[in-house]
Design an enzyme around this catalytic site. Sequence first.
Site, PDB file in Angstrom:
ATOM      1  N   SER A 277       0.846  -1.187   0.000  1.00 20.68           N
ATOM      2  CA  SER A 277       0.000   0.000   0.000  1.00 20.68           C
ATOM      3  C   SER A 277       0.883   1.240   0.000  1.00 20.68           C
ATOM      4  CB  SER A 277      -0.877   0.009   1.254  1.00 20.68           C
ATOM      5  OG  SER A 277      -0.071   0.280   2.388  1.00 20.68           O
ATOM      6  N   HIS A 278       0.250   2.378   0.279  1.00 21.00           N
ATOM      7  CA  HIS A 278       0.974   3.620   0.540  1.00 21.00           C
ATOM      8  C   HIS A 278       0.897   3.979   2.017  1.00 21.00           C
ATOM      9  CE1 HIS A 278       0.607   5.100  -3.941  1.00 21.00           C
ATOM     10  NE2 HIS A 278       1.233   3.948  -3.810  1.00 21.00           N
ATOM     11  N   GLY A 279       0.543   3.017   2.862  1.00 21.32           N
ATOM     12  CA  GLY A 279       0.545   3.230   4.293  1.00 21.32           C
ATOM     13  C   GLY A 279      -0.741   3.820   4.825  1.00 21.32           C
TER      14      GLY A 279
END
Length: 444
Positions: A277-279
């Site tokens: 993911s992107h966090g």
Amino acid sequence: MKIFHGLSTIFLTLLVSTMNVEGRYLFHKNQNKGSLSSTDVGNDMNSVSSCVFDVKNYGAIGNGSADDTPAFVAAWKAACAVESATLLVPFGFTFMITSTLFSGPCKPGLVFQVDGILTPAVGPDNWPKKDSRRQWLVFFELDNMSLTGTGTIDGNGQQWWDLPCKPHQGSGGKTFPGPCDSPTLIRFFMSSNLRLSGLRIQNSPMFHVKFDGCEGVMIDKVFISSPKLSPNTDGIHIQNTKSVGIYNSTIGNGDDCISIGPGCVNVDIDGVICGPSHGISIGSLGVRNSQACVSNITVRNVVIRDSDNGVRIKTWQGGAGSVTGIAFENIQMENVRNCAIIDQYYCTNKKCVNQTSAVYVRDISFRNIKGTYDVRSPPIHFACSDSVACANITMSDVELFPFAGELIDDPFCWNAYGRKTYIGAFDGDLDWVLHLDRVGLIDK
């Protein structure tokens, strides 16, 4: 007090497999402690049956290609008028419906139970021209409503991700101008006392689940999934929403696992596995010189793995407002770039100009952040505004190690002030500690 330009390289190893996280529930049912006669049981069964509105009984085919929208609308209308009713999407069938608004007000206790598969038409070419291309399932002006079940909501997103206007990632990928609207899969709007639980939600064209203008939201035991390179497929996005709990869920996608937008207050995230993911992000905030306020956010007992970012706060230059009372605690990083970020220079292109005003960031804590980081980026990046410094940042028990490759010992920090009790990096013969005893992040 001193601005610190090099925090220290920080590397982290923490096993959250030892976490014992109990789900929180907004809704409780009182149990009848008395005994029931056979007549009571029979009457109770008839009552339950009369409160279940199976879409098959309203004409739904469930073969995955027939348009079952009219049946869902009819079942919703009937269920909406009955207290504690259940709209049932039965197991063993695939139901295709077009963009649909499920609006209230309805009688309290309504349950939308998906045990089968629910999906839109495949791709933008099959999307009805009369329908909004920005949202698919919309739940509007509801109170005390649940979306639950053991089934799957599948967004058939592949053809949307491949639109030439999308930010393709990968070798040779190009982006071209053109219409780019893609639907959010599930949107809750102007509603209260909501519960989302149990479902598998996957392959959304854009955001998977969005809460906008809501209050009292409980999300528990959901599984959200889309490919790592699927653009803008945030798992859970909330904005202008208060009192939210997100628990015991697994999210992997092509953008933020969880994104928290402006106007959010009292958000508790606990027991989430995130990645790829992107966090987990707060922001972006303050776009186009807007005002944005976010406060009282807790992220704890979380695993983030194989992600472009860990936990971050991102704001645009020129914005106003504040981000306050944010706690990131007990976070395990596994091969994560940019493990901890505060970025007050967020920009999605190369044309952003420097501005003096900024969203004020203060009272931020990073505690027990441990694990491994991707050495392509420093593990810590605090880039605070020249004119509006980040204040009262606390860093405690942060240990991060390179997942592979050489240790980076120059994390970035600009105009950030706060307290630190222990930050350390260890790699072979290298053994150093960054100490901070008072105010100001100071590299020693």
